[in-house]
Design an enzyme around this catalytic site. Structure first.
Site, PDB file in Angstrom:
ATOM      1  N   VAL A 103      -0.754  -3.404   2.277  1.00 32.40           N
ATOM      2  CA  VAL A 103      -0.862  -3.644   0.844  1.00 32.40           C
ATOM      3  C   VAL A 103      -0.465  -2.410   0.038  1.00 32.40           C
ATOM      4  O   VAL A 103      -0.082  -2.505  -1.138  1.00 32.40           O
ATOM      5  CB  VAL A 103      -2.305  -4.074   0.502  1.00 32.40           C
ATOM      6  N   LYS A 104      -0.528  -1.222   0.652  1.00 33.21           N
ATOM      7  CA  LYS A 104      -0.276   0.017  -0.062  1.00 33.21           C
ATOM      8  C   LYS A 104       1.184   0.193  -0.470  1.00 33.21           C
ATOM      9  O   LYS A 104       1.493   1.046  -1.313  1.00 33.21           O
ATOM     10  CB  LYS A 104      -0.733   1.208   0.783  1.00 33.21           C
ATOM     11  N   ASP A 105       2.086  -0.599   0.108  1.00 33.47           N
ATOM     12  CA  ASP A 105       3.482  -0.549  -0.349  1.00 33.47           C
ATOM     13  C   ASP A 105       3.572  -0.841  -1.842  1.00 33.47           C
ATOM     14  O   ASP A 105       4.407  -0.280  -2.554  1.00 33.47           O
ATOM     15  CB  ASP A 105       4.326  -1.584   0.400  1.00 33.47           C
TER      16      ASP A 105
END
Length: 456
Positions: free
Chosen positions: A42-44
């Protein structure tokens, strides 16, 4: 159609229905599976948002260096953005992070500095402090600071939240996610609540983190802070991205429960996910068994991929060394039902039944507890000991409906829950458990059932 670079593939991750782990839960449980992002997490989403916002306001200039303290996943997203845009990267990580995360970051060209875990955030050796020191000493460097950089929260408000709303066609009633930097849950919750103020947001915390107690009391209690192993969830600080007013309730999950649930998601649902995904799903399912209704729809965000944890939770030797490996010798709720002598028929009484009639039913059936129903819903429960005490105090209650005396409904559990789990759920407040079988028929499990199973 083709993409101009890898960062254009970020977002639009799938929403996938649970089919096994949700057994015994009314309502629908959906997983927002974020490992479909190119960096497998999700950090993308926040990485590209923080970089592009910094480019716009001049904090990041051509040829610059991105420096960040990360648990690994944000670093991967930032590394992909750096590759696409021509920047260098230096990342600081705590030494509890998996070797896989460190190796992956180095594989995509980042410099990695490993720092001690068990030091305070203000300690010059902490990965927060080391990242800041590098930022101060290296010219033309940018320190995104995902904890306090509100671009983190904005990324989810602008992308993840709208995706969840559209994918559920606006039918979502509950959203659950782990809380670390706070950007994911706060940004998504803000968007969803703007669409429907009734959407309930559940934050998943870990033991050793300050979030749950701070939400409930407003007190930052340093006694709550102690070392834990789960990566990417919980904090010993209060990041600016944690919008506590956007989170309705917190629930805590142990390292062990998180690890076991992650393995179950992989084996039973085919979702090969990371450790904190197990935290999010375990906490969400535990809450849902008590609270979710038939027409409710809960979305649980699963942040990353299992490849980050091959040397830890997906390694049987590591799991055994930490006492985490599932105890397969324990029987399950399903075994109790299969081995039960006599009828498995569930006896219930309507909420309008007079207390005197309820006593007769308990006596005639030879049972000590019974679920109470209304319009085919389980709305409460009765126990003979509770009735006895009440009638001694107030004999005139015999003619009143049982709805006046009933307790909360018995808790639902999964048919795969083992005896150690089941026994931990029965206490003074919860005298029995409910379970749905493969045909969706409801059964009751009592203390007597557990004792029989343990002695056989």
């Amino acid at each position: 159609m083709y993409y101009n670079s890898i960062i254009e593939t970020i977002g639009n991750t799938p929403l996938i229905k649970l089919n096994t782990l949700n057994e015994g839960i009314e309502g629908t449980i959906l997983a927002k599976v974020e490992y479909f992002n190119p960096g497998n997490s999700v950090k993308d989403r926040i990485a590209i948002k923080m970089v592009e916002d910094a480019e716009k306001d001049g904090r990041l200039r051509p040829g610059g260096t991105i420096i960040e303290g990360t648990s690994g996943n944000t670093g991967m997203g930032l590394a992909l953005a750096a590759i696409a845009k021509g920047y260098k990267c230096i990342f600081t990580l705590a030494d509890k992070q998996s070797q896989e995360k460190i190796d992956i970051l180095r594989a995509v060209g980042a410099e990695v500095v490993v720092c001690p875990t068990n030091v305070s955030p203000e300690d010059p050796r902490s990965y927060y402090s080391v990242a800041k020191k590098y930022n101060e000493s290296i010219p033309n460097s940018f320190y995104p600071n995902q904890y306090d950089n509100l671009s983190n929260q904005a990324a989810h408000y602008e992308t993840t939240g709208p995706e969840v709303w559209e994918q559920t066609e606006g039918k979502i009633t509950h959203f659950a996610a782990g809380v670390g930097t706070g950007g994911t849950i706060s940004g998504v919750s803000k968007y969803l609540k703007e669409q429907n103020a009734e959407v309930f947001t559940l934050g998943i915390d870990t033991y050793g983190s300050v979030f749950k107690k701070y939400k409930e009391t407003g007190e930052f209690d340093e006694k709550e802070v102690f070392p834990y192993l789960t990566e990417g969830i919980g904090e010993d600080i209060l990041p600016e991205n944690v919008a506590f007013d956007m989170i309705d309730e917190f629930i805590k999950v142990t390292d062990k429960d998180a690890a076991i649930m992650a393995r179950r998601l992989s084996r039973e649902e085919g979702m090969f996910v990371g450790w904190s995904c197990g935290s999010a799903m375990h906490g969400a399912l535990r809450w849902a068994r008590k609270n979710l209704k038939k027409d409710d729809m809960m979305v649980v965000l699963l942040p990353d991929h299992g490849t980050r944890y091959l040397g830890k939770i997906y390694n049987d030797s590591w799991m055994k060394d930490h006492g985490y490996l599932e105890k397969r010798e324990f029987a399950t709720a399903q075994d109790i039902l299969l081995n039960r002598n006599g009828s498995n028929e569930l006896v219930t009484i309507p909420a309008s039944t007079p207390v005197g009639d309820a006593i007769k039913i308990l006596s005639e059936r030879g049972i000590s507890q019974i679920p109470v129903t209304e319009n085919e819903e389980f709305v409460g429960s009765l126990t003979d000991s509770k009735l006895l005490h009440k009638l001694i105090e107030e004999p005139e209650l015999r003619g009143e409906p049982v709805s006046k005396l009933m307790d909360k409904p018995f808790q639902f559990v999964s048919s795969r829950d083992t005896l150690d789990v089941l026994s931990s759920l029965i206490d003074k407040e919860n005298k029995a458990l409910m379970v749905r079988d493969q045909l969706n028929q409801v059964h009751i499990i009592t203390q007597s059932d557990l004792l029989m199973a343990m002695s056989s």
